[in-house]
Design a protein around this motif. Sequence first.
Motif, PDB file in Angstrom:
ATOM      1  N   GLY A  45       0.782  -1.230   0.000  1.00 19.96           N
ATOM      2  CA  GLY A  45       0.000   0.000   0.000  1.00 19.96           C
ATOM      3  C   GLY A  45       0.811   1.276   0.000  1.00 19.96           C
ATOM      4  N   ASN A  46       2.112   1.188  -0.137  1.00 21.70           N
ATOM      5  CA  ASN A  46       2.964   2.373  -0.172  1.00 21.70           C
ATOM      6  C   ASN A  46       3.100   2.878  -1.609  1.00 21.70           C
ATOM      7  N   ALA A  47       3.372   4.168  -1.756  1.00 22.85           N
ATOM      8  CA  ALA A  47       3.573   4.756  -3.077  1.00 22.85           C
ATOM      9  C   ALA A  47       4.866   4.219  -3.691  1.00 22.85           C
ATOM     10  N   LEU A  48       4.834   3.952  -4.996  1.00 23.00           N
ATOM     11  CA  LEU A  48       5.999   3.393  -5.683  1.00 23.00           C
ATOM     12  C   LEU A  48       7.223   4.283  -5.538  1.00 23.00           C
ATOM     13  N   ASP A  49       7.074   5.590  -5.726  1.00 19.92           N
ATOM     14  CA  ASP A  49       8.237   6.489  -5.630  1.00 19.92           C
ATOM     15  C   ASP A  49       8.836   6.488  -4.232  1.00 19.92           C
ATOM     16  N   MET A  50       7.998   6.369  -3.200  1.00 18.71           N
ATOM     17  CA  MET A  50       8.499   6.324  -1.825  1.00 18.71           C
ATOM     18  C   MET A  50       9.263   5.011  -1.587  1.00 18.71           C
ATOM     19  N   CYS A  51       8.757   3.915  -2.115  1.00 14.60           N
ATOM     20  CA  CYS A  51       9.435   2.623  -1.968  1.00 14.60           C
ATOM     21  C   CYS A  51      10.783   2.629  -2.683  1.00 14.60           C
ATOM     22  N   GLN A  52      10.809   3.205  -3.877  1.00 15.89           N
ATOM     23  CA  GLN A  52      12.060   3.280  -4.633  1.00 15.89           C
ATOM     24  C   GLN A  52      13.080   4.161  -3.905  1.00 15.89           C
ATOM     25  N   ARG A  53      12.629   5.294  -3.366  1.00 14.36           N
ATOM     26  CA  ARG A  53      13.521   6.202  -2.642  1.00 14.36           C
ATOM     27  C   ARG A  53      14.059   5.528  -1.383  1.00 14.36           C
ATOM     28  N   ALA A  54      13.200   4.798  -0.669  1.00 13.06           N
ATOM     29  CA  ALA A  54      13.629   4.107   0.551  1.00 13.06           C
ATOM     30  C   ALA A  54      14.643   3.005   0.238  1.00 13.06           C
ATOM     31  N   SER A  55      14.394   2.243  -0.818  1.00 13.28           N
ATOM     32  CA  SER A  55      15.316   1.183  -1.212  1.00 13.28           C
ATOM     33  C   SER A  55      16.663   1.760  -1.616  1.00 13.28           C
ATOM     34  N   GLN A  56      16.646   2.825  -2.392  1.00 16.42           N
ATOM     35  CA  GLN A  56      17.894   3.461  -2.839  1.00 16.42           C
ATOM     36  C   GLN A  56      18.672   4.042  -1.652  1.00 16.42           C
ATOM     37  N   SER A  57      17.961   4.666  -0.719  1.00 19.50           N
ATOM     38  CA  SER A  57      18.607   5.233   0.467  1.00 19.50           C
ATOM     39  C   SER A  57      19.270   4.135   1.302  1.00 19.50           C
TER      40      SER A  57
END
Length: 186
Positions: A45-57
């Motif tokens: 249920g999380n936004a894709l851009d937030m998930c991508q940013r969290a993974s990259q961080s």
Amino acid sequence: MKRSRQLALLAIAQTPWVLVGCDSAPEEQTRQGFYTSVEACEHDGNALDMCQRASQSANTASTAAAPRYRSKADCIEEYGDLCAEHQRESGIWMPLMTGFMISQMLSPGRSPVYLDSNPIYRTRGGQYNEMYRDRGGSWSSPGADSSSGRMRTVNAAPNRAITMSRSGFGSSSAARGGWGGRSSGS
């Protein structure tokens, strides 16, 4: 009017403001999720851009400050086959990141706000450990041994979020520790 009487009236006049701060703050929730992929994060249920940013961080943090070992055998002893030679430091071995922990603040009527993410590693025994920042907000300085990162055990199941509630002056902020607050898993 006597001075003591003035002080008493002044103290009584301030009482409503003190009581207002005790429990009228809107309830805030912190949601933490342990994910093994961006897809699992989005599926929860999380936004894709937030998930991508969290993974990259988390990946950036892992590259910069993950535990380092002088030999592959030392790394394998702790993390099993989940070890790789550091790309920029020949002869230094590091565990591979197996997931990331994402933290976000949930407020009533607003979309979730991304707060932070940390890399997660799986030990040889199957335990998940999260690398986290110290109080100053920095990762431990990388060294050439396994004590380079600050690690703590992850008590959440992979690909699942846990929500903790908090209102007033932190009445439930210790929900994770079980101090009379409430916590719920989804």
